[in-house]
Design a protein around this motif. Structure first.
Motif, PDB file in Angstrom:
ATOM      1  N   PHE A   1     -21.996  16.969 -11.605  1.00  0.00           N
ATOM      2  CA  PHE A   1     -20.820  17.132 -10.752  1.00  0.00           C
ATOM      3  C   PHE A   1     -19.699  17.787 -11.538  1.00  0.00           C
ATOM      4  N   ASP A   2     -19.120  18.830 -10.965  1.00  0.00           N
ATOM      5  CA  ASP A   2     -17.968  19.512 -11.557  1.00  0.00           C
ATOM      6  C   ASP A   2     -16.899  19.603 -10.484  1.00  0.00           C
ATOM      7  N   ALA A   3     -15.772  18.934 -10.698  1.00  0.00           N
ATOM      8  CA  ALA A   3     -14.731  18.875  -9.669  1.00  0.00           C
ATOM      9  C   ALA A   3     -14.283  20.259  -9.240  1.00  0.00           C
ATOM     10  N   ARG A   4     -14.269  21.201 -10.163  1.00  0.00           N
ATOM     11  CA  ARG A   4     -13.833  22.561  -9.845  1.00  0.00           C
ATOM     12  C   ARG A   4     -14.966  23.407  -9.282  1.00  0.00           C
ATOM     13  N   PHE A   5     -16.046  23.539 -10.037  1.00  0.00           N
ATOM     14  CA  PHE A   5     -17.068  24.523  -9.688  1.00  0.00           C
ATOM     15  C   PHE A   5     -18.080  24.023  -8.662  1.00  0.00           C
ATOM     16  N   SER A   6     -18.210  22.717  -8.499  1.00  0.00           N
ATOM     17  CA  SER A   6     -19.124  22.211  -7.475  1.00  0.00           C
ATOM     18  C   SER A   6     -18.495  22.211  -6.087  1.00  0.00           C
ATOM     19  N   ALA A   7     -17.211  22.473  -5.997  1.00  0.00           N
ATOM     20  CA  ALA A   7     -16.517  22.420  -4.708  1.00  0.00           C
ATOM     21  C   ALA A   7     -16.967  23.548  -3.791  1.00  0.00           C
ATOM     22  N   THR A   8     -17.100  23.222  -2.508  1.00  0.00           N
ATOM     23  CA  THR A   8     -17.463  24.226  -1.504  1.00  0.00           C
ATOM     24  C   THR A   8     -16.244  24.746  -0.757  1.00  0.00           C
ATOM     25  N   PHE A   9     -15.169  23.967  -0.708  1.00  0.00           N
ATOM     26  CA  PHE A   9     -13.941  24.445  -0.082  1.00  0.00           C
ATOM     27  C   PHE A   9     -12.749  23.628  -0.565  1.00  0.00           C
TER      28      PHE A   9
ATOM     29  N   ARG B   1     -24.518  24.670  -7.020  1.00  0.00           N
ATOM     30  CA  ARG B   1     -23.243  25.152  -6.489  1.00  0.00           C
ATOM     31  C   ARG B   1     -22.322  25.588  -7.627  1.00  0.00           C
ATOM     32  N   ALA B   2     -22.294  24.825  -8.713  1.00  0.00           N
ATOM     33  CA  ALA B   2     -21.446  25.184  -9.849  1.00  0.00           C
ATOM     34  C   ALA B   2     -21.868  26.505 -10.460  1.00  0.00           C
TER      35      ALA B   2
ATOM     36  N   ASN C   1     -25.602  16.678  -0.595  1.00  0.00           N
ATOM     37  CA  ASN C   1     -26.695  16.243  -1.459  1.00  0.00           C
ATOM     38  C   ASN C   1     -26.291  16.449  -2.916  1.00  0.00           C
ATOM     39  N   PRO C   2     -26.179  15.367  -3.702  1.00  0.00           N
ATOM     40  CA  PRO C   2     -25.782  15.517  -5.106  1.00  0.00           C
ATOM     41  C   PRO C   2     -26.686  16.432  -5.914  1.00  0.00           C
ATOM     42  N   VAL C   3     -27.928  16.606  -5.465  1.00  0.00           N
ATOM     43  CA  VAL C   3     -28.849  17.499  -6.168  1.00  0.00           C
ATOM     44  C   VAL C   3     -28.299  18.923  -6.210  1.00  0.00           C
ATOM     45  N   GLU C   4     -27.433  19.268  -5.253  1.00  0.00           N
ATOM     46  CA  GLU C   4     -26.907  20.617  -5.148  1.00  0.00           C
ATOM     47  C   GLU C   4     -25.649  20.853  -5.992  1.00  0.00           C
ATOM     48  N   TYR C   5     -25.131  19.811  -6.662  1.00  0.00           N
ATOM     49  CA  TYR C   5     -23.917  19.981  -7.465  1.00  0.00           C
ATOM     50  C   TYR C   5     -24.082  21.079  -8.509  1.00  0.00           C
ATOM     51  N   ALA C   6     -25.198  21.033  -9.241  1.00  0.00           N
ATOM     52  CA  ALA C   6     -25.399  21.983 -10.335  1.00  0.00           C
ATOM     53  C   ALA C   6     -25.558  23.398  -9.822  1.00  0.00           C
TER      54      ALA C   6
END
Length: 286
Positions: free
Chosen positions: A117-125, A273-274, A266-271
């Motif tokens: 999880f990255d508060a900045r780069f995992s964000a979608t909006f 998305r980042a 889905n937390p699996v998508e955090y990486a």
């Protein structure tokens, strides 16, 4: 509260912790730490240090670095804590933060998240709201720190017409403070206005990310269309510019609040998305 320094066995590594944060921006020089200035990041770092020990909470990363005077009700950040410390403080950290933070900052939730999880780069909006009143007497005294008083009547239809011309993926160079090697292309997925029952006009704006001062510049352009001094298609017409439009006045910061940050369900998508965001945005401003 006295500083509590706890020495723990850190052999089991770190735990990533998400903090959901709200603050009134009036007395802050923005989010980012700055020498000699009071900032949200500085205050939060100091509070964490008082509880878990100075320097033990590392890697403070925020979803959106708000400017001086801008508020937040839905800010998100993360820190890394030694796992032993997290086990010790996880049940009481929220309450302890409430006891040491100043009243203009609140941590509303503390949650363990995956290391990806990255508060900045995992964000979608990121979603902001800007509040304006066109009441002839100005802003209500109790709301003067969060509502801009506009001296002319505003037409809701004209504001929404102006907003419609800005939605979509565009180069928003006319509305951004350009940084070297940074893109000014952004995907604006929502921009609309409503008038609440109390008469306050609220602009809601959502995008994958924003340039510095972009939201307040967009609001400044729409307000002069909403009061009739510019045509309703003028804000959208500026999108053809490749440099900042000097005609656009940046709206004051106190009307603006960051109200929500979105992440993959889905937390699996955090990486992933980042990774995607870094490819698109680096080295763009957050």
């Amino acid at each position: 509260m006295e500083q509590q320094v706890v020495v723990e066995d850190e052999a089991d590594g770190n735990t990533r912790v998400r903090l959901d944060v709200a603050y009134a921006g009036a007395d802050f020089s923005g989010w980012a730490a700055q020498p000699g200035r009071r900032t949200v990041a500085g205050v939060l770092t100091e509070a964490l240090g008082m509880i878990v020990g100075a320097g033990r909470a590392t890697g403070l990363t925020v979803a959106g670095r708000t400017d001086a005077g801008v508020h937040a009700t839905g800010q998100v950040c993360h820190v890394d804590l030694p796992s032993a410390l997290w086990r010790r403080w996880s049940g009481t950290l929220l309450r302890r933060l409430a006891g040491v933070l100043p009243p203009d900052v609140r941590v509303r939730a503390v949650t363990e998240v995956p290391a990806e999880f990255d508060a900045r780069f995992s964000a979608t909006f990121r979603r902001y709201e800007y509040r304006v009143t066109d009441a002839p007497y100005g802003a209500e005294p109790l709301r003067r720190h969060e509502v801009l008083a506009w001296p002319r009547p505003l037409d809701l239809g004209a504001l929404n017409h102006a907003a419609a011309g800005l939605v979509g993926e565009h180069d928003f160079a006319a509305y951004c403070r350009r940084k070297e090697h940074a893109t000014t292309v952004r995907a604006l997925t929502r921009l609309d206005w409503r008038r609440d029952p109390d008469g306050v006009l609220v602009a809601t704006v959502q995008a994958d990310a924003f340039c510095q001062s972009m939201v307040r510049s967009l609001v400044g352009a729409m307000l002069v269309a909403g009061d009739g001094r510019r045509p309703v298609d003028w804000p959208g017409g500026l999108l053809g510019r490749r440099e900042r439009a000097s005609e656009v006045t940046v709206a004051p910061p106190h009307g603006l609040a960051l109200v929500a940050v979105g992440y993959p369900e889905n937390p699996v998508e955090y990486a992933s998305r980042a990774v995607q965001t870094r490819r698109l945005r680096l080295p763009a401003s957050s």
